[in-house]
Design a protein around this motif. Sequence first.
Motif, short mmCIF file in Angstrom:
data_model
loop_
_atom_site.label_atom_id
_atom_site.label_comp_id
_atom_site.label_asym_id
_atom_site.label_seq_id
_atom_site.Cartn_x
_atom_site.Cartn_y
_atom_site.Cartn_z
N THR A 16 -0.90 33.07 28.71
CA THR A 16 -0.49 31.78 29.30
C THR A 16 0.11 32.04 30.67
O THR A 16 1.04 32.83 30.79
N PRO A 17 -0.38 31.35 31.69
CA PRO A 17 0.25 31.52 33.01
C PRO A 17 1.67 30.98 33.00
O PRO A 17 2.00 30.10 32.20
N LEU A 18 2.50 31.51 33.87
CA LEU A 18 3.87 31.02 34.10
C LEU A 18 4.77 31.14 32.88
O LEU A 18 5.83 30.52 32.82
N THR A 46 5.47 27.55 26.06
CA THR A 46 5.09 26.15 25.85
C THR A 46 4.90 25.42 27.17
O THR A 46 3.86 24.82 27.42
N MET A 47 5.93 25.46 28.01
CA MET A 47 5.86 24.69 29.24
C MET A 47 4.94 25.36 30.26
O MET A 47 4.32 24.68 31.09
N GLY A 48 4.81 26.69 30.20
CA GLY A 48 3.82 27.37 31.04
C GLY A 48 2.43 26.81 30.75
O GLY A 48 1.63 26.56 31.65
N GLY A 49 2.17 26.56 29.46
CA GLY A 49 0.88 25.99 29.06
C GLY A 49 0.72 24.57 29.58
O GLY A 49 -0.36 24.18 30.03
N VAL A 50 1.79 23.78 29.53
CA VAL A 50 1.72 22.39 29.98
C VAL A 50 1.43 22.35 31.49
O VAL A 50 0.55 21.62 31.96
N VAL A 51 2.16 23.16 32.26
CA VAL A 51 1.98 23.13 33.71
C VAL A 51 0.60 23.67 34.09
O VAL A 51 -0.10 23.09 34.92
N SER A 52 0.15 24.73 33.42
CA SER A 52 -1.13 25.30 33.85
C SER A 52 -2.31 24.49 33.35
O SER A 52 -3.45 24.70 33.78
N ALA A 53 -2.06 23.51 32.47
CA ALA A 53 -3.14 22.60 32.08
C ALA A 53 -3.57 21.72 33.26
O ALA A 53 -4.65 21.10 33.23
N LEU A 54 -2.76 21.68 34.31
CA LEU A 54 -3.13 20.90 35.50
C LEU A 54 -4.45 21.41 36.10
O LEU A 54 -5.21 20.64 36.68
N HIS A 55 -4.71 22.72 35.96
CA HIS A 55 -5.94 23.26 36.55
C HIS A 55 -7.17 22.56 35.97
O HIS A 55 -8.01 22.06 36.71
N ALA A 56 -7.24 22.54 34.63
CA ALA A 56 -8.41 21.94 33.99
C ALA A 56 -8.52 20.46 34.31
O ALA A 56 -9.61 19.93 34.51
N ASP A 57 -7.38 19.77 34.40
CA ASP A 57 -7.39 18.34 34.74
C ASP A 57 -8.14 18.10 36.04
O ASP A 57 -8.68 17.02 36.27
N HIS A 58 -8.10 19.09 36.93
CA HIS A 58 -8.67 18.90 38.25
C HIS A 58 -9.91 19.74 38.47
O HIS A 58 -10.27 20.04 39.61
N GLY A 59 -10.55 20.11 37.37
CA GLY A 59 -11.84 20.78 37.48
C GLY A 59 -11.77 22.23 37.95
O GLY A 59 -12.77 22.79 38.38
N THR A 62 13.05 21.02 24.38
CA THR A 62 12.73 19.67 23.90
C THR A 62 12.32 18.79 25.06
O THR A 62 12.80 18.96 26.19
N ILE A 63 11.43 17.87 24.78
CA ILE A 63 10.99 16.91 25.79
C ILE A 63 11.97 15.74 25.75
O ILE A 63 12.12 15.08 24.73
N GLU A 64 12.63 15.48 26.86
CA GLU A 64 13.63 14.41 26.90
C GLU A 64 13.08 13.13 27.51
O GLU A 64 13.60 12.04 27.26
N VAL A 116 6.92 14.80 32.76
CA VAL A 116 7.72 15.25 31.64
C VAL A 116 9.03 15.84 32.13
O VAL A 116 9.10 16.39 33.24
N LEU A 117 10.07 15.67 31.32
CA LEU A 117 11.32 16.36 31.58
C LEU A 117 11.65 17.16 30.32
O LEU A 117 11.82 16.59 29.25
N ALA A 118 11.69 18.48 30.49
CA ALA A 118 11.94 19.35 29.33
C ALA A 118 13.27 20.06 29.53
O ALA A 118 13.56 20.55 30.61
N VAL A 119 14.07 20.09 28.47
CA VAL A 119 15.37 20.76 28.54
C VAL A 119 15.35 21.98 27.62
O VAL A 119 14.94 21.88 26.46
N TYR A 120 15.75 23.10 28.19
CA TYR A 120 15.82 24.36 27.45
C TYR A 120 17.26 24.53 27.01
O TYR A 120 18.18 24.40 27.82
N ARG A 121 17.45 24.84 25.72
CA ARG A 121 18.81 25.01 25.22
C ARG A 121 18.99 26.36 24.56
O ARG A 121 18.04 26.93 24.03
#
Lengths: 391, 119
Positions: free
Chosen positions: A169-171, A178-191, A346-348, A357-362
């Motif tokens: 997983t990048p980043l 988890t969040m590295g996966g969410v952010v790097s999913a932007l690549h596929a969104d844009h082809g 957690t996603i707040e 998204v706003l994610a808080v790490y605890r």
Amino acid sequence: MVGASLAGLSAARALRRQGYDGRLVVIGDERHRPYDRPPLSKEFLAGDIGEAELALEADDEDLRADWLLGARATALDRTRPSVRLADGREVRADGVVIATGAAARTLPGTEGLAGVHVLRTLDDARRLRAELASGGRLVVIGGGFIGAEVASTASALGHEVTVVEAAPTPLSGPLGETMGGVVSALHADHGVRLLCGVGVRGVDGTGRSSTGGVRGRAGAVLLDDGREIPADVVLAGVGARPCVGWLEGSGVALDNGVKCGADGRTSVPGVVAVGDCANWHDPLAGAHRRVEHWTGARERPDLAVATLLSGGAAHPRPPRPPYFWSDQYGVRIQFAGHASGADSVTIEEGAPDDRNVLAVYRRAGHPVAVLGMNQPRMFTRWRKQLTPTAA
Amino acid sequence: MIPACRLADLPRGEAFRLDSDPPVSVFHTDAGEVFAIDDTCTHQDASLADGWLEDCWVECPLHASKFDLRTGAVDAPPAKRPVRTHEVVIEDGMIYVQLSTAAPNLPACVAARLAGAGG
Ligand SMILES: Cc1cc2nc3c(=O)[nH]c(=O)nc-3n(C[C@H](O)[C@H](O)[C@H](O)COP(=O)(O)OP(=O)(O)OC[C@H]3O[C@@H](n4cnc5c(N)ncnc54)[C@H](O)[C@@H]3O)c2cc1C
Ligand code: FES
């Protein structure tokens, strides 16, 4: 001041602001006045802004400094003390601020191959921008922030882009899995094609330029699993290493950059280090951390300069948790704190699927880091609540 | 004069954004003073109401340039131009903003969008 970029300039400003009235010499091996690097992978690469807009100095700013630009420091003599330059000159000083930053790592075996780029300096960005102007397929090696931003900019310019990342997983380092996966999913969104968990074996150097066959030009990126990804342009976004070779043998302790205390002091009195080259002690973590972010290079010099001017007697306020931003595919990404210390995320606000998204790490229930994607308002609220933590 | 919000509804350390064109933000400092400035950073499209308020300064939430709420002056790049300041009047517990007649220093991307929206 050795290093004439953000950290060196910020240290020069801090010296004047804190009342230092003596001679100030800024030594920098690039020929340019201090300029801003973050736009090099974003607005500047896209062609939206020009070089004048990169200037880090205000138009009417005068720090009353002697600028020795195009001058590389080759040694620090702690006994005199002085800094020696590549052209043989020697600059005497009562105090030295080390701000030599970091340099892009290159891909072994690709030296001298046309079409293979790194991105750290204005000159790098000029070359890459010129080459992207002629279109074609771009392969980005490394899915970190700089790689991802170049992929985003190039895809907006109409390029066919592939990102190759060795980790699953990048980043995941800075943001967690988890969040590295969410952010790097932007690549596929844009082809943009993202290939993860596969290393790069090398770059095939038999590519052709538009003017006909040229030897020694990138033609494809060769992967560990045998695949070949055709490429007209290759960007190696494989991290940076601190520029501290010139300090070998100087007595300044080195360890992943310049090893320094929580106030910027090095092992040599009268010498402090700031910015990307500095590996600061984090008292809460009980460990050293080298942080390669813009805001650290801008804020920490205040502390280091107070240390320098007071001979180490000052006890300035500890800095805020590290903060950085990144712009990818029109999404504003912001992060503060340390993800590595967290035991939950957690996603707040918002939802990962909306890329908003706003994610808080605890850690043990206390917020230690926060990530925002297009959430500037909530991001600042959470950033203010972060508990400094051992990570 | 534009009514913003009631002073009692704006705790110290908080900001209130008015949806004027361009947007304006009202800040209530920890010392109890109230200031109004243009909400948009002069560098890029960031809302200063989302920024970090400390003493009489607000730090841009994105790239950390700081603006003096009293004068609009900026401390250091990346933002290079000051923000416009507006006069604040508090009457019967209500905060009013007297918009400045000076030209705003909007970042190029936002200025272009507003010009486009205006025809
Ligand atoms: C393309 C790109 C995009 C980025 N985007 C972001 C972002 O979105 N957000 C973020 O938070 N951060 C970002 N960063 C990181 C940020 O730019 C750095 O953290 C910052 O530049 C560090 O400043 P510095 O002064 O410590 O080091 P540098 O900027 O690396 O400057 C060090 C200077 O010292 C000079 N030097 C080195 N050795 C010597 C020597 N021996 N003698 C004399 N001079 C020497 C170098 O040539 C250089 O000019 C980005 C970086 C890059 C390259
Ligand atoms: S947007 Fe405010 S400093 Fe960049």
